[in-house]
Design a protein around this motif. Structure first.
Motif, PDB file in Angstrom:
ATOM      1  N   LYS A   1      -6.963   5.891   6.985  1.00  0.00           N
ATOM      2  CA  LYS A   1      -6.916   7.074   6.352  1.00  0.00           C
ATOM      3  C   LYS A   1      -8.654   7.833   6.670  1.00  0.00           C
ATOM      4  O   LYS A   1      -9.358   7.237   6.735  1.00  0.00           O
TER       5      LYS A   1
ATOM      6  N   ASN B   1      -3.716  -0.292  -2.680  1.00  0.00           N
ATOM      7  CA  ASN B   1      -2.528  -0.487  -2.185  1.00  0.00           C
ATOM      8  C   ASN B   1      -1.864   0.825  -2.769  1.00  0.00           C
ATOM      9  O   ASN B   1      -1.592   0.908  -3.936  1.00  0.00           O
ATOM     10  N   GLN B   2      -1.221   1.660  -2.061  1.00  0.00           N
ATOM     11  CA  GLN B   2      -0.668   2.958  -2.587  1.00  0.00           C
ATOM     12  C   GLN B   2       0.608   2.395  -3.408  1.00  0.00           C
ATOM     13  O   GLN B   2       1.077   3.095  -4.262  1.00  0.00           O
ATOM     14  N   GLN B   3       1.446   1.504  -2.748  1.00  0.00           N
ATOM     15  CA  GLN B   3       2.612   1.106  -3.455  1.00  0.00           C
ATOM     16  C   GLN B   3       2.435   0.107  -4.600  1.00  0.00           C
ATOM     17  O   GLN B   3       2.859   0.356  -5.877  1.00  0.00           O
TER      18      GLN B   3
ATOM     19  N   LYS C   1      -0.789  -0.449  -6.107  1.00  0.00           N
ATOM     20  CA  LYS C   1      -1.972  -0.042  -6.945  1.00  0.00           C
ATOM     21  C   LYS C   1      -3.012  -1.145  -7.112  1.00  0.00           C
ATOM     22  O   LYS C   1      -3.935  -1.161  -7.793  1.00  0.00           O
TER      23      LYS C   1
ATOM     24  N   ALA D   1      -5.873   5.496  -1.591  1.00  0.00           N
ATOM     25  CA  ALA D   1      -4.954   4.810  -1.619  1.00  0.00           C
ATOM     26  C   ALA D   1      -4.399   4.554  -0.094  1.00  0.00           C
ATOM     27  O   ALA D   1      -4.171   5.536   0.798  1.00  0.00           O
TER      28      ALA D   1
ATOM     29  N   SER E   1      -1.410   3.020   2.786  1.00  0.00           N
ATOM     30  CA  SER E   1      -0.369   2.597   2.762  1.00  0.00           C
ATOM     31  C   SER E   1      -0.025   1.240   3.898  1.00  0.00           C
ATOM     32  O   SER E   1      -0.759   1.393   4.743  1.00  0.00           O
TER      33      SER E   1
END
Length: 427
Positions: free
Chosen positions: A92, A40-42, A44, A106, A108
């Motif tokens: 992605k 998870n990009q936010q 981690k 990662a 979003s």
């Protein structure tokens, strides 16, 4: 009232001796191997069961419980695009030619407006589910298909691995509009069981790969939502989510309060545009120990009381060329075994997962080699040699083993090496 006790969703606890036939396939060469982790990009946090696929091909895999994956890419797809997707996140796309051998990806979280504008088309959640089940012939693959899949099954006594089985199989998948059941052909497998850790009780998931295959709710709705049983559930809408930029309806379901038969509860994820089932995550209500024991336990020692404490299921679907098909499933069952005249009980966890890693459509009905076909009662038995060979799987894509399984494999490798040294010393 009908009791739901399908073969596929049972576990069998039985004293037995395993028999085995290992059929190997010719290993091929792959051009590139990519290991990665999806987070998870936010936050981690790792993203479990993320979909990893090569665009415009049928090659794919999923991330394990550590968020990790391994993908073997053939030469003719090195200029392709890697597509990474996860329910509730923006997908992605990355050029394979730009990727290192080890990567971290990662994703979003997808922004979803929590509205019910489109849901208003259906008077309630049950009506939406019924509409989805009727779409079987329209939305899902109606050609005979040969699917390559990787299957892993583990048995743990409390937190320690007691048995590990892995296999590559070919699924002879019948069209979704056919009532004929799918068949499974064993290609390659390996297994190691520590019977001392299992005491005198051998535990197995009845059906092996068939158990996971039958979680395909669209192909086999009779194992959870029959015309008779669907009225025994309460359905409600949950907050919508997204996958690959598409809005996804979420339905909660659970058995009605007055229903005594153990049924299932969980969430169904339905594509808002096509009404295709994209994912399902559900569990069995195990509150009634006697009835759930009758559902799962087929044979046991008279001195033992055995009942499930957890029974969890997951199935994911994938779309290709406008048609959906079964892509991945996971089954996790936990049993408690109470022995007479023993102070402490034993807890066993059986986990199995199967991922479709490649597939192709055949116009005519697929011929099945009888000597390689598995039966729904087949048990993969001991064949330890493959654990010592790092190239055992060849070109076949597999589900990257989680940390505890990696540790178990390393122990198996040490045991094999020690056994070989002992044999050499005797000679």
């Amino acid at each position: 009232m009908k009791s739901i006790t399908p073969l596929t969703l049972r576990a069998l606890i039985i004293l037995l001796i395993f028999s085995f036939s290992n059929v190997t396939a010719q290993d091929k060469q792959f051009a590139k191997e990519i290991k990665g982790k999806v987070i998870n990009q936010q936050t981690k946090d790792v993203l479990v069961f993320s979909d990893i696929a090569i665009a415009n091909s049928n090659i794919s895999t999923v991330t394990n419980t550590d968020g990790e994956f391994l993908l073997k890419i053939p030469q003719d797809l090195l200029d392709g695009i890697l597509v990474i997707s996860h329910l509730g996140y923006e997908k992605k796309e990355i050029k394979i030619s730009t990727l290192e051998n080890k990567i971290k990806i990662a994703l979003s979280p997808a922004i979803t407006e929590l509205t019910t504008i489109e849901i208003g088309t259906f008077k309630d959640a049950k009506t939406l589910l019924e509409a989805t089940l009727k779409k079987k012939s329209e939305l899902y693959n109606n050609s005979s298909t040969l699917m390559t899949a990787f299957y892993r099954e583990t048995i743990k006594k409390r937190r320690r691995n007691a048995s590990l089985s892995e296999a590559v199989v070919q699924i002879h998948k019948r069209p979704y509009n056919s009532f004929k059941k799918d068949a499974i052909e064993l290609v390659k497998s390996r297994k190691k069981t520590d019977y001392t850790r299992l005491d005198t009780l051998a535990v197995k998931l009845q059906g092996g790969p068939f158990s996971n295959l039958y979680t395909d709710i669209i192909k086999y709705p009779e194992y959870i939502f029959t015309n008779e049983d669907i009225d025994l559930y309460d359905f409600s809408f949950d907050a919508s989510t997204r996958i690959n930029e598409n809005l996804v309806y979420v339905i909660n379901f659970k058995q009605k309060p007055n229903v005594l038969t153990p049924l299932y509860y969980g969430k169904l994820y339905i594509d808002s545009k096509t009404l295709a089932l994209t994912n399902a995550v559900y569990s069995l209500n195990v509150e009634n120990k006697r009835l759930t024991s009758e559902m799962y336990v087929r044979k046991k020692p008279g001195s033992a009381t055995v009942y499930p404490t957890e029974a969890n299921y997951r199935v994911n679907y994938r779309t290709q060329n406008g048609k959906w098909h079964y892509a991945y499933s996971n089954i996790s069952l936990t049993f408690k075994v109470n022995w007479k005249r023993k102070l402490f009980n034993n807890v066993y966890t059986l986990n199995s997962e199967m991922a479709i890693t490649d597939w192709r459509i055949k116009d005519a009905d697929i011929e099945k080699p009888r000597n390689k076909m598995m039966r729904p009662t087949t048990i993969l038995a001991d064949a330890t040699s493959g654990f010592a060979d790092p190239k055992f799987w060849g070109l076949y894509n597999i589900i990257e083993p989680e940390k505890s399984i990696e540790s178990a494999i390393k122990k198996i490798q040490k045991q094999l090496k020690k056994a070989e040294e002992n044999r050499a010393n005797k000679v």
